[in-house]
Write an enzyme that holds these catalytic residues in place. Structure first.
Site, PDB file in Angstrom:
ATOM      1  N   HIS A  78      66.695  17.536  12.472  1.00 22.62           N
ATOM      2  CA  HIS A  78      67.171  17.936  11.145  1.00 22.62           C
ATOM      3  C   HIS A  78      67.303  16.676  10.317  1.00 22.62           C
ATOM      4  O   HIS A  78      67.633  15.629  10.843  1.00 22.62           O
ATOM      5  CB  HIS A  78      68.535  18.615  11.228  1.00 22.62           C
ATOM      6  CG  HIS A  78      68.580  19.742  12.198  1.00 22.62           C
ATOM      7  ND1 HIS A  78      69.326  19.690  13.344  1.00 22.62           N
ATOM      8  CD2 HIS A  78      67.961  20.943  12.210  1.00 22.62           C
ATOM      9  CE1 HIS A  78      69.186  20.821  14.009  1.00 22.62           C
ATOM     10  NE2 HIS A  78      68.350  21.592  13.347  1.00 22.62           N
ATOM     11  N   ALA A 141      77.681  17.328  19.989  1.00 21.05           N
ATOM     12  CA  ALA A 141      77.887  17.296  18.545  1.00 21.05           C
ATOM     13  C   ALA A 141      79.226  16.646  18.220  1.00 21.05           C
ATOM     14  O   ALA A 141      80.233  16.912  18.870  1.00 21.05           O
ATOM     15  CB  ALA A 141      77.834  18.706  17.985  1.00 21.05           C
TER      16      ALA A 141
END
Length: 170
Positions: A78, A141
């Site tokens: 991303h 994350a």
């Protein structure tokens, strides 16, 4: 250079619209220009690289300087908010998601991360200082990694705690 670009393109699912493709293209060009020997030719290529790098940074939000040592098939999953220190080393088949920082722990103190092969770095993760991330490790994350991560381990939390990943036999 062209073989590496082909591999990067394939690693990004042969999709020319993925921003990671453009970041890697400019990165590979930046590394290649160092090999151009007559300084008279290298200087205009360096100028072109600087403009391309700034353009890619503005369009994608990814700062990948050509001083970083990147292996084969780095996938920028991303785009946006990815900052990589010029002293970092990244292995083969690494996946980086948005919001990742690979950088120095303190300003003016040398020592950037060394990322092994097949490492998966989750969104928002920060890997800071002279740490080594082992092969096949996963950085969760938003983890803040300040210590070495052994091969195949999982690092999660703030600051990151190292956990053993469960394999198929577990």
């Amino acid at each position: 250079m062209f073989e590496l670009i082909r591999e990067d393109f394939a690693a990004h699912a042969r999709d020319p619209w993925r921003q990671g493709v453009w970041v890697m293209l400019v990165y590979r060009f930046g590394r290649w220009r160092y090999r151009v020997r007559p300084a008279l030719l290298r200087k205009p290529l360096s100028l072109v690289y600087r403009f391309l790098k700034i353009g890619v940074q503005i369009l994608t939000g990814v700062d990948l300087p050509c001083e970083v040592q990147v292996g084969r098939r780095l996938v920028i999953e991303h785009f946006g908010g990815i900052i990589i220190s010029g002293d970092s080393v990244i292995g083969d088949d690494v996946v980086i998601r948005h919001g990742v920082t690979l950088g120095l722990r303190h300003t003016g103190v040398a020592g950037a991360p060394v990322i092994g092969d097949r490492v998966d770095i989750g969104a928002g993760a920060k890997v800071l200082g002279p740490v080594t991330i082992g092969e096949g490790a996963v950085i969760g994350a938003n983890a803040v990694v300040l210590c070495d991560v052994p091969p195949g381990a999982l690092a999660v939390g703030i600051p990151a705690v190292i956990k053993r990943r469960r394999g198929p036999a577990d």
